[in-house]
Motif scaffolding. Structure first.
Motif, PDB file in Angstrom:
ATOM      1  N   ILE A  28       2.274  -3.514  -3.943  1.00 55.29           N
ATOM      2  CA  ILE A  28       2.074  -3.405  -5.416  1.00 55.29           C
ATOM      3  C   ILE A  28       2.472  -4.819  -5.922  1.00 55.29           C
ATOM      4  O   ILE A  28       3.449  -5.379  -6.028  1.00 55.29           O
ATOM      5  CB  ILE A  28       3.023  -2.250  -5.950  1.00 55.29           C
ATOM      6  CG1 ILE A  28       2.393  -0.865  -5.549  1.00 55.29           C
ATOM      7  CG2 ILE A  28       2.812  -2.416  -7.611  1.00 55.29           C
ATOM      8  CD1 ILE A  28       3.456   0.023  -5.864  1.00 55.29           C
ATOM      9  N   PHE A  29       1.272  -5.330  -6.576  1.00 54.93           N
ATOM     10  CA  PHE A  29       1.471  -6.649  -7.479  1.00 54.93           C
ATOM     11  C   PHE A  29       1.668  -6.041  -9.074  1.00 54.93           C
ATOM     12  O   PHE A  29       2.827  -6.479  -9.545  1.00 54.93           O
ATOM     13  CB  PHE A  29       0.511  -7.357  -7.388  1.00 54.93           C
ATOM     14  CG  PHE A  29       0.451  -8.581  -8.478  1.00 54.93           C
ATOM     15  CD1 PHE A  29      -0.484  -8.527  -9.732  1.00 54.93           C
ATOM     16  CD2 PHE A  29       1.096  -9.700  -8.127  1.00 54.93           C
ATOM     17  CE1 PHE A  29      -0.538  -9.620 -10.457  1.00 54.93           C
ATOM     18  CE2 PHE A  29       1.205 -10.751  -9.291  1.00 54.93           C
ATOM     19  CZ  PHE A  29       0.330 -10.585 -10.362  1.00 54.93           C
ATOM     20  N   ARG A  30       0.862  -5.250  -9.471  1.00 57.30           N
ATOM     21  CA  ARG A  30       1.298  -4.557 -11.005  1.00 57.30           C
ATOM     22  C   ARG A  30       0.358  -3.307 -11.001  1.00 57.30           C
ATOM     23  O   ARG A  30      -0.621  -2.913 -10.348  1.00 57.30           O
ATOM     24  CB  ARG A  30       0.355  -5.611 -12.005  1.00 57.30           C
ATOM     25  CG  ARG A  30       0.649  -5.149 -13.490  1.00 57.30           C
ATOM     26  CD  ARG A  30       0.025  -5.976 -14.259  1.00 57.30           C
ATOM     27  NE  ARG A  30      -1.460  -6.005 -14.379  1.00 57.30           N
ATOM     28  CZ  ARG A  30      -2.421  -7.076 -14.142  1.00 57.30           C
ATOM     29  NH1 ARG A  30      -1.700  -8.185 -14.009  1.00 57.30           N
ATOM     30  NH2 ARG A  30      -3.470  -6.969 -14.073  1.00 57.30           N
ATOM     31  N   CYS A  95      -0.445  13.160  -9.175  1.00 55.56           N
ATOM     32  CA  CYS A  95      -0.092  11.784  -9.931  1.00 55.56           C
ATOM     33  C   CYS A  95      -1.433  10.878  -9.281  1.00 55.56           C
ATOM     34  O   CYS A  95      -1.936  10.711  -8.210  1.00 55.56           O
ATOM     35  CB  CYS A  95       1.006  11.250  -9.261  1.00 55.56           C
ATOM     36  SG  CYS A  95       1.471   9.755  -9.735  1.00 55.56           S
ATOM     37  N   TYR A  96      -1.542   9.891 -10.260  1.00 50.93           N
ATOM     38  CA  TYR A  96      -2.687   8.737  -9.996  1.00 50.93           C
ATOM     39  C   TYR A  96      -1.915   7.449 -10.474  1.00 50.93           C
ATOM     40  O   TYR A  96      -1.271   7.487 -11.687  1.00 50.93           O
ATOM     41  CB  TYR A  96      -4.062   9.173 -10.311  1.00 50.93           C
ATOM     42  CG  TYR A  96      -4.203   8.641 -11.897  1.00 50.93           C
ATOM     43  CD1 TYR A  96      -4.075   9.408 -13.152  1.00 50.93           C
ATOM     44  CD2 TYR A  96      -4.920   7.346 -12.131  1.00 50.93           C
ATOM     45  CE1 TYR A  96      -4.474   9.390 -14.071  1.00 50.93           C
ATOM     46  CE2 TYR A  96      -5.078   7.137 -13.462  1.00 50.93           C
ATOM     47  CZ  TYR A  96      -4.798   7.994 -14.538  1.00 50.93           C
ATOM     48  OH  TYR A  96      -5.145   7.681 -15.874  1.00 50.93           O
ATOM     49  N   ALA A  97      -2.433   6.370  -9.829  1.00 47.94           N
ATOM     50  CA  ALA A  97      -2.122   5.023 -10.406  1.00 47.94           C
ATOM     51  C   ALA A  97      -3.153   3.940 -10.270  1.00 47.94           C
ATOM     52  O   ALA A  97      -3.817   4.123  -9.031  1.00 47.94           O
ATOM     53  CB  ALA A  97      -0.782   4.733  -9.968  1.00 47.94           C
ATOM     54  N   ASP A  98      -3.514   3.319 -11.157  1.00 42.91           N
ATOM     55  CA  ASP A  98      -4.384   2.086 -11.066  1.00 42.91           C
ATOM     56  C   ASP A  98      -3.468   0.886 -10.792  1.00 42.91           C
ATOM     57  O   ASP A  98      -2.698   0.366 -11.376  1.00 42.91           O
ATOM     58  CB  ASP A  98      -5.078   1.994 -12.310  1.00 42.91           C
ATOM     59  CG  ASP A  98      -6.288   0.865 -12.354  1.00 42.91           C
ATOM     60  OD1 ASP A  98      -6.046  -0.082 -13.167  1.00 42.91           O
ATOM     61  OD2 ASP A  98      -6.928   0.937 -11.559  1.00 42.91           O
ATOM     62  N   VAL A  99      -3.859   0.297  -9.280  1.00 37.68           N
ATOM     63  CA  VAL A  99      -2.789  -0.468  -8.908  1.00 37.68           C
ATOM     64  C   VAL A  99      -3.511  -2.090  -8.496  1.00 37.68           C
ATOM     65  O   VAL A  99      -4.520  -1.684  -7.923  1.00 37.68           O
ATOM     66  CB  VAL A  99      -2.128  -0.037  -7.797  1.00 37.68           C
ATOM     67  CG1 VAL A  99      -1.223  -1.168  -7.181  1.00 37.68           C
ATOM     68  CG2 VAL A  99      -1.252   1.346  -8.222  1.00 37.68           C
ATOM     69  N   LYS A 100      -2.890  -3.097  -8.806  1.00 38.82           N
ATOM     70  CA  LYS A 100      -3.371  -4.434  -8.428  1.00 38.82           C
ATOM     71  C   LYS A 100      -2.392  -4.612  -7.264  1.00 38.82           C
ATOM     72  O   LYS A 100      -1.161  -4.551  -7.444  1.00 38.82           O
ATOM     73  CB  LYS A 100      -3.546  -5.645  -9.408  1.00 38.82           C
ATOM     74  CG  LYS A 100      -4.493  -5.183 -10.092  1.00 38.82           C
ATOM     75  CD  LYS A 100      -4.469  -6.458 -11.273  1.00 38.82           C
ATOM     76  CE  LYS A 100      -4.682  -7.889 -10.662  1.00 38.82           C
ATOM     77  NZ  LYS A 100      -6.027  -8.208 -10.238  1.00 38.82           N
ATOM     78  N   SER A 101      -2.954  -4.953  -5.942  1.00 41.11           N
ATOM     79  CA  SER A 101      -2.085  -5.708  -4.770  1.00 41.11           C
ATOM     80  C   SER A 101      -1.804  -6.642  -4.784  1.00 41.11           C
ATOM     81  O   SER A 101      -1.042  -7.228  -4.049  1.00 41.11           O
ATOM     82  CB  SER A 101      -2.588  -4.749  -3.491  1.00 41.11           C
ATOM     83  OG  SER A 101      -2.717  -3.325  -3.555  1.00 41.11           O
ATOM     84  N   GLY A 102      -2.664  -7.663  -5.627  1.00 41.82           N
ATOM     85  CA  GLY A 102      -2.335  -9.090  -5.393  1.00 41.82           C
ATOM     86  C   GLY A 102      -3.072  -9.504  -6.839  1.00 41.82           C
ATOM     87  O   GLY A 102      -3.871  -8.906  -7.301  1.00 41.82           O
ATOM     88  N   PHE A 103      -2.794 -10.911  -7.007  1.00 44.99           N
ATOM     89  CA  PHE A 103      -3.185 -11.386  -8.515  1.00 44.99           C
ATOM     90  C   PHE A 103      -4.617 -11.474  -8.360  1.00 44.99           C
ATOM     91  O   PHE A 103      -5.395 -11.274  -9.318  1.00 44.99           O
ATOM     92  CB  PHE A 103      -2.425 -12.882  -8.697  1.00 44.99           C
ATOM     93  CG  PHE A 103      -2.710 -13.586  -9.709  1.00 44.99           C
ATOM     94  CD1 PHE A 103      -3.961 -14.450  -9.896  1.00 44.99           C
ATOM     95  CD2 PHE A 103      -2.085 -13.114 -10.965  1.00 44.99           C
ATOM     96  CE1 PHE A 103      -4.459 -15.022 -10.902  1.00 44.99           C
ATOM     97  CE2 PHE A 103      -2.460 -13.761 -12.102  1.00 44.99           C
ATOM     98  CZ  PHE A 103      -3.843 -14.829 -12.148  1.00 44.99           C
TER      99      PHE A 103
END
Length: 121
Positions: A28-30, A95-103
């Motif tokens: 997880i980045f963000r 549950c759900y999440a929108d995730v950036k794993s890197g910049f």
């Protein structure tokens, strides 16, 4: 990879309360938007509530005023406080999440395994 793990479902009488929790872990980045969907037997999955990383919230008409979504950005967790539960709230909650794993990585949607909420009349 990112994993979402939900907890807090169960059986409750109409008018009661439950609190769902969901923890995101892994690469997880963000975490952008987090939220909850639900799916009742024979029905399509529907949005219950969502929250951005700036705490902007959105609720379905059927739960507004009864459910409250919140999140802890430091822990990558999202919560759903459900009050005044009704039998029609019975469903599997995801549950759900929108995730950036890197910049430089694009964001992706991830889902938990689901937790059953049953409201008896």
């Amino acid at each position: 990879q990112v994993q979402l793990v939900e907890s807090g479902g169960g059986l409750v009488q109409a008018g009661g309360s439950l609190r769902l929790s969901c923890a995101a872990s892994g690469s997880i980045f963000r975490v952008n938007v987090m939220g909850w969907y639900r799916q009742a037997p024979g029905k399509q999955r529907e949005l219950v509530a969502s929250i951005t990383n700036r705490d902007s919230t959105n609720y379905s008409d059927s739960v507004r005023g009864r459910f409250t979504i919140s999140r802890d950005n430091a822990k990558n967790m999202v919560y759903l406080q459900m009050n005044s539960l009704r039998p029609e709230d019975t469903a599997v909650y995801y549950c759900y999440a929108d995730v950036k794993s890197g910049f430089w990585e694009p964001s992706n949607d991830y889902w938990g395994q689901g937790t059953q909420v049953t409201v008896s009349s």
